[in-house]
Design a protein around this motif. Structure first.
Motif, short mmCIF file in Angstrom:
data_model
loop_
_atom_site.label_atom_id
_atom_site.label_comp_id
_atom_site.label_asym_id
_atom_site.label_seq_id
_atom_site.Cartn_x
_atom_site.Cartn_y
_atom_site.Cartn_z
N LEU A 264 0.80 -1.06 -0.02
CA LEU A 264 -0.01 -0.05 0.04
C LEU A 264 1.07 1.29 0.08
O LEU A 264 1.67 1.35 0.86
N ALA A 265 0.59 1.98 -1.06
CA ALA A 265 1.39 3.40 -1.03
C ALA A 265 0.55 4.44 -1.13
O ALA A 265 -0.30 4.61 -1.99
N VAL A 266 0.54 5.27 -0.33
CA VAL A 266 -0.55 6.50 -0.25
C VAL A 266 0.58 7.83 -0.43
O VAL A 266 1.32 7.96 0.36
N ASP A 267 0.31 8.62 -1.33
CA ASP A 267 0.99 9.66 -1.87
C ASP A 267 0.24 10.96 -1.98
O ASP A 267 -0.46 11.21 -2.86
N GLY A 268 0.57 12.04 -1.01
CA GLY A 268 0.25 13.34 -1.20
C GLY A 268 -1.53 13.14 -1.23
O GLY A 268 -2.07 14.13 -1.63
N ALA A 269 -2.25 12.46 -0.44
CA ALA A 269 -3.66 12.32 -0.47
C ALA A 269 -4.28 13.47 0.33
O ALA A 269 -3.76 13.88 1.25
N ALA A 270 -5.40 13.97 -0.14
CA ALA A 270 -5.92 15.18 0.39
C ALA A 270 -7.55 14.85 0.17
O ALA A 270 -7.83 14.52 -1.12
N LEU A 271 -8.10 15.42 1.08
CA LEU A 271 -9.78 15.42 0.71
C LEU A 271 -10.25 16.49 1.85
O LEU A 271 -9.83 16.64 3.01
N ALA A 272 -11.15 17.38 1.19
CA ALA A 272 -11.23 18.71 1.96
C ALA A 272 -12.04 18.52 3.08
O ALA A 272 -13.12 17.66 3.22
N GLY A 273 -11.72 19.07 4.05
CA GLY A 273 -12.42 18.89 5.31
C GLY A 273 -11.87 17.69 6.25
O GLY A 273 -12.48 17.65 7.37
#
Length: 502
Positions: A264-273
């Motif tokens: 699993l690789a999560v890179d720069g994840a963003a979700l408003a709020g």
């Protein structure tokens, strides 16, 4: 000098729900003009105390007084509203109604023939908001208000009943830094006007910024009440965590292989709020924790990996594949197994059997051309029942007929049925008995030892003790990483945003 009579006082409060003791001789005294903090870990008894202080539940033992007088009868709701009000994290404002209608719901001004006098209603609403310095148009539909405006409207509504004691339940959970600053300014202004607050928050740095006194609950009991100014942060955290604060967390019996490939690789994840700029990896056979308070973003991030949410930016890669964002089937095909936060609403279908629930993720193994071979399904279910030690007379029993611990085992069985490359769990042991809890965590470790990467999003220390490392989230960002061997008080402090060196 005569001591001021407490605005609210609860003494010797005991409350049981079946065999569960939610409050055990708990107490709190709130002095006039204060902002008094109530803190404690999940399950400490805070919510139950609030329900007793607001007259939603009667204690099994103990007394509640307001201004030195006994609390009203539970049935006299108007009397309770004149003494205390609670502004909950989840708004009680009705979005389809205007601000004026929400402020005086059930108390509308009446004109001739008993019809609502809308002009008088709006005038009263404007006067109320002006009195308490709330800048909102009373004709605005409440659904168009932002979180901050809704909170101010709810505070004004509470004050309109005559209450001068307001409970704020996680008021900053959905606010940004600027809105929090404005809220704190409004609290201070209202204090000067004679309003007293009970402030409940998971963010301990806020306690030191806005509160005068703090009370700590742990394991349904009162532990500590002290002035905030003279209480070191380390002592506050120690009071919350208890005797285990000085003990190291139990690590895994077998450490993960640092040379194993990332699954699993999560890179720069963003979700408003929810979260912003989050990057991390989980290797095959590794157990990684996502720790944080309810508003930290940990749950939303785990749900993004599982496909329940789609990130606004960044990537999620599972075993070299980037599943379509926000697609559970795509995440499942990529190799994600998932145990959701709420088993009752997300984890299983209560009217379906154990066999059907456990095999929901593997229809292709049950027969050809979309037809289910019941014998094949039941044989797989029997294997799951044996593997997870599910107590049931057979695979045909509806899941609703099982105990909470066995229901959670069915949810775990479904997550493992597809032999996932990555297993994502959110609060996996919430609401289960001790024996089931130990079994489930043992199964998680067994799954990791088979080569599956595991991501556990939780604020429960027992869930996190088995992790090779724990990523601590606060206000949507990863703020710390703890390897196995951390101390309880260190992890809790990081989760609550507290710097123990201050």
């Amino acid at each position: 000098m005569v001591a001021a009579v407490p605005v609210a006082e609860a003494a010797g409060i005991t409350k049981r729900f079946g065999s569960t003791v939610a409050l055990d001789g708990a107490r709190i005294t709130v002095e006039p003009g204060q902002t008094h903090a109530l803190v404690g870990r999940n399950g400490a008894g805070k919510s139950t105390l609030v329900s007793v202080l607001t007259g939603l539940q009667a204690p099994d033992a103990g007394t509640v007084t307001f201004g030195g007088e006994p609390a009203p009868r539970l049935a006299d709701r108007d009397a309770w509203r004149r003494r205390v009000a609670c502004v909950y994290q989840k708004s009680t404002i009705i979005p389809q109604l205007t601000v004026a209608e929400n402020l005086f719901l059930g108390r509308h001004a009446r004109g001739r023939a008993g019809l609502i006098d809308w002009r008088t209603l709006r005038t009263r609403a404007r006067d109320l908001l002006r009195t308490w310095s709330v800048d909102v148009d009373v004709r605005t539909p409440a659904g168009e208000l932002d979180v901050e405006q809704r909170q101010f409207v709810e505070i004004a509504r509470a004050l309109s009943f005559g209450a001068r004691f307001i409970i704020l339940d996680e008021p900053t959970a959905q606010l940004d830094a600027a809105a929090i600053s404005r809220l704190f300014g409004r609290i201070r202004d209202l204090q000067e006007q004679g309003v007293t607050f009970l402030f409940i928050s998971h963010h301990l740095q806020e306690i030191y910024e806005i509160c005068d006194t703090v009370t700590v609950f742990r394991d349904a009991r009162h532990i500590l009440t002290a002035p905030v100014a003279g209480l070191p942060r380390a002592e506050l955290v120690a009071a919350m965590t208890g005797d285990g604060a000085a003990e190291s967390a139990r690590g895994r019996a077998r450490a993960a292989d640092p040379s194993a490939p990332a699954v699993l690789a999560v890179d720069g994840a963003a979700l408003a709020g929810a979260y912003d700029g989050v990057s991390f990896t989980v290797r095959a056979g590794e157990i990684v924790g996502l720790a944080g308070a309810a508003s930290s973003g940990r749950t939303e991030l785990a749900e993004t990996v599982a496909g329940l949410r789609g990130a606004d930016a960044g990537t999620v890669e599972v075993a070299g594949v980037r599943p379509r964002p926000g697609s559970v089937p795509a995440a499942l095909r990529a190799g994600v197994g998932f145990v959701p936060q709420d088993r009752h609403h997300q984890g299983y279908v209560p009217g379906m059997s154990i066999a059907d629930n456990g095999t929901l993720t593997i229809p292709g193994q049950l027969g050809r051309r979309g037809f289910i071979d019941r014998r094949r399904r039941d044989a797989l279910a029997e294997e799951m029942i044996a593997n997870l030690a599910i107590k049931t007379p057979g695979p045909g029993l509806e899941v609703s007929g099982l105990s909470g611990g066995n229901q959670q085992k069915v949810v775990m069985a479904r997550a493992l049925a597809s032999d996932p490359r990555v297993l994502v769990l959110i609060n996996p042991t919430a609401g289960v008995d001790v024996r089931s809890k130990e079994f489930l965590l043992g199964k998680v470790e067994e799954t990791a030892e088979s080569g599956t990467g595991v991501l556990i999003a939780s604020d429960e220390l027992d869930d996190l003790r088995m992790c090779d490392r724990v990523l601590v989230m606060f206000q949507g960002r990863v703020v710390a990483e703890k390897t196995s061997g951390w101390h309880d008080h260190e992890l809790v402090a990081a989760m609550e945003g507290v710097d123990l060196d201050v």
